[in-house]
Write a protein that holds these residues in place. Structure first.
Motif, PDB file in Angstrom:
ATOM      1  N   ALA A  16       0.825  -1.199   0.000  1.00 21.49           N
ATOM      2  CA  ALA A  16       0.000   0.000   0.000  1.00 21.49           C
ATOM      3  C   ALA A  16       0.866   1.260   0.000  1.00 21.49           C
ATOM      4  O   ALA A  16       0.556   2.231  -0.692  1.00 21.49           O
ATOM      5  N   GLU A  17       1.965   1.230   0.747  1.00 23.25           N
ATOM      6  CA  GLU A  17       2.863   2.394   0.779  1.00 23.25           C
ATOM      7  C   GLU A  17       3.479   2.651  -0.590  1.00 23.25           C
ATOM      8  O   GLU A  17       3.553   3.810  -1.036  1.00 23.25           O
ATOM      9  N   VAL A  18       3.912   1.600  -1.269  1.00 21.89           N
ATOM     10  CA  VAL A  18       4.506   1.761  -2.597  1.00 21.89           C
ATOM     11  C   VAL A  18       3.454   2.269  -3.575  1.00 21.89           C
ATOM     12  O   VAL A  18       3.697   3.220  -4.340  1.00 21.89           O
ATOM     13  N   LEU A  19       2.276   1.663  -3.570  1.00 19.04           N
ATOM     14  CA  LEU A  19       1.200   2.116  -4.457  1.00 19.04           C
ATOM     15  C   LEU A  19       0.814   3.564  -4.166  1.00 19.04           C
ATOM     16  O   LEU A  19       0.562   4.351  -5.085  1.00 19.04           O
ATOM     17  N   CYS A  20       0.788   3.894  -2.894  1.00 16.42           N
ATOM     18  CA  CYS A  20       0.450   5.255  -2.491  1.00 16.42           C
ATOM     19  C   CYS A  20       1.486   6.250  -3.026  1.00 16.42           C
ATOM     20  O   CYS A  20       1.127   7.313  -3.552  1.00 16.42           O
ATOM     21  N   GLN A  21       2.752   5.908  -2.926  1.00 13.18           N
ATOM     22  CA  GLN A  21       3.800   6.796  -3.438  1.00 13.18           C
ATOM     23  C   GLN A  21       3.734   6.921  -4.956  1.00 13.18           C
ATOM     24  O   GLN A  21       3.949   8.013  -5.508  1.00 13.18           O
ATOM     25  N   GLU A  40      -6.446   3.855  -5.463  1.00  9.98           N
ATOM     26  CA  GLU A  40      -7.537   2.907  -5.187  1.00  9.98           C
ATOM     27  C   GLU A  40      -6.990   1.501  -4.969  1.00  9.98           C
ATOM     28  O   GLU A  40      -7.505   0.753  -4.136  1.00  9.98           O
ATOM     29  N   ALA A  41      -5.935   1.133  -5.690  1.00  7.76           N
ATOM     30  CA  ALA A  41      -5.301  -0.173  -5.460  1.00  7.76           C
ATOM     31  C   ALA A  41      -4.694  -0.223  -4.071  1.00  7.76           C
ATOM     32  O   ALA A  41      -4.798  -1.245  -3.369  1.00  7.76           O
ATOM     33  N   ALA A  42      -4.068   0.864  -3.644  1.00  2.00           N
ATOM     34  CA  ALA A  42      -3.484   0.926  -2.298  1.00  2.00           C
ATOM     35  C   ALA A  42      -4.564   0.768  -1.239  1.00  2.00           C
ATOM     36  O   ALA A  42      -4.383   0.042  -0.255  1.00  2.00           O
ATOM     37  N   ARG A  43      -5.686   1.429  -1.455  1.00  2.00           N
ATOM     38  CA  ARG A  43      -6.793   1.338  -0.494  1.00  2.00           C
ATOM     39  C   ARG A  43      -7.323  -0.086  -0.416  1.00  2.00           C
ATOM     40  O   ARG A  43      -7.641  -0.589   0.665  1.00  2.00           O
ATOM     41  N   GLN A  44      -7.404  -0.780  -1.552  1.00  2.34           N
ATOM     42  CA  GLN A  44      -7.894  -2.162  -1.563  1.00  2.34           C
ATOM     43  C   GLN A  44      -6.967  -3.108  -0.798  1.00  2.34           C
ATOM     44  O   GLN A  44      -7.426  -4.044  -0.153  1.00  2.34           O
ATOM     45  N   VAL A  45      -5.676  -2.837  -0.880  1.00  2.00           N
ATOM     46  CA  VAL A  45      -4.691  -3.706  -0.212  1.00  2.00           C
ATOM     47  C   VAL A  45      -4.845  -3.637   1.305  1.00  2.00           C
ATOM     48  O   VAL A  45      -4.659  -4.635   1.995  1.00  2.00           O
ATOM     49  N   ILE A  46      -5.185  -2.464   1.828  1.00  6.28           N
ATOM     50  CA  ILE A  46      -5.269  -2.323   3.289  1.00  6.28           C
ATOM     51  C   ILE A  46      -6.705  -2.113   3.769  1.00  6.28           C
ATOM     52  O   ILE A  46      -6.931  -1.569   4.849  1.00  6.28           O
ATOM     53  N   ILE A  47      -7.655  -2.564   2.984  1.00  8.07           N
ATOM     54  CA  ILE A  47      -9.059  -2.387   3.338  1.00  8.07           C
ATOM     55  C   ILE A  47      -9.319  -2.930   4.749  1.00  8.07           C
ATOM     56  O   ILE A  47      -8.777  -3.950   5.141  1.00  8.07           O
ATOM     57  N   GLY A  48     -10.097  -2.201   5.496  1.00  8.45           N
ATOM     58  CA  GLY A  48     -10.427  -2.593   6.858  1.00  8.45           C
ATOM     59  C   GLY A  48      -9.474  -2.033   7.894  1.00  8.45           C
ATOM     60  O   GLY A  48      -9.726  -2.146   9.088  1.00  8.45           O
ATOM     61  N   GLN A  49      -8.382  -1.426   7.460  1.00 11.35           N
ATOM     62  CA  GLN A  49      -7.441  -0.818   8.400  1.00 11.35           C
ATOM     63  C   GLN A  49      -7.726   0.673   8.495  1.00 11.35           C
ATOM     64  O   GLN A  49      -8.364   1.257   7.629  1.00 11.35           O
ATOM     65  N   GLU A  50      -7.257   1.273   9.546  1.00 10.94           N
ATOM     66  CA  GLU A  50      -7.386   2.708   9.725  1.00 10.94           C
ATOM     67  C   GLU A  50      -6.002   3.275   9.974  1.00 10.94           C
ATOM     68  O   GLU A  50      -5.032   2.544  10.062  1.00 10.94           O
ATOM     69  N   GLY A  51      -5.935   4.572  10.099  1.00 13.79           N
ATOM     70  CA  GLY A  51      -4.681   5.202  10.455  1.00 13.79           C
ATOM     71  C   GLY A  51      -4.158   6.138   9.389  1.00 13.79           C
ATOM     72  O   GLY A  51      -4.849   6.470   8.423  1.00 13.79           O
TER      73      GLY A  51
END
Length: 188
Positions: A16-21, A40-51
């Motif tokens: 998610a960090e790499v996709l986000c960058q 959106e791919a980054a969000r899908q990878v960490i779906i259900g997490q917060e922060g």
């Protein structure tokens, strides 16, 4: 390469960090569709997490939709970003507040945008990045101009321009032109 490594390690946060960058880099070059795909791919990878990471993804998506001219979706994503932050994140709240202000500005609600910018200025910390402060001052200046407070708008834009020029930001020439036109219009 970094994304492939993160996938091989089966580390969703790293992915998610790499996709986000990648998304953030695309957004900085106004490649909105490409940025949206990465974010959106980054969000899908960490779906259900917060922060903070999810908040940053939502902040990026706000920028994507602002760039595409969809102010309601831009505001919504910025508001989600703000809601995901925790009190211990310091000045990070200024980013989604600035994005919310920009979305309200796009909708023509300069009074609300000014109020959101003022909240963002109060949320800033000494650790905030100068470029983020410059974006905030640019947004505040635009909405102050929209409310008729041209003198304060000029001051905000001058502050933003100084930071953009010092940092070599690609926004500097366009803001310099807008500032010159506004100063010329008020002095004539």
């Amino acid at each position: 390469m970094a994304l492939r490594l993160a996938r091989e390690l089966q580390d969703p946060v790293m992915q998610a960090e790499v996709l986000c960058q990648l998304g953030w880099g695309s957004l900085q070059h106004d490649r909105f569709s490409e940025a949206r795909g990465y974010l959106e791919a980054a969000r899908q990878v960490i779906i259900g997490q917060e922060g903070y990471l999810l908040s940053f993804i939502e902040f990026g998506l706000s920028g994507v939709f602002a760039g595409l001219g969809h102010h309601r979706r831009a505001f919504w994503h910025a508001n989600v970003s703000l809601g995901l932050l925790h009190a211990d994140v310091g000045g990070a709240a200024s980013r989604p507040l600035q994005a919310m202000a920009r979305a309200r500005q796009m909708a023509g609600d300069h009074v609300d945008a000014v109020a959101l910018c003022k909240r963002a200025l109060r949320a800033e910390s000494a650790y905030e990045a100068p470029r983020i402060h410059a974006l905030l001052m640019e947004t505040l200046g635009e909405s102050l101009r929209g409310t008729g407070d041209v003198e304060r708008a000029i001051g905000c834009w001058r502050e933003a321009l100084t930071i953009f020029e010092e940092g070599g930001d690609h926004r500097a020439p366009e803001l310099r032109d807008r500032l010159a036109k506004l100063v010329s219009a008020t002095s004539g």
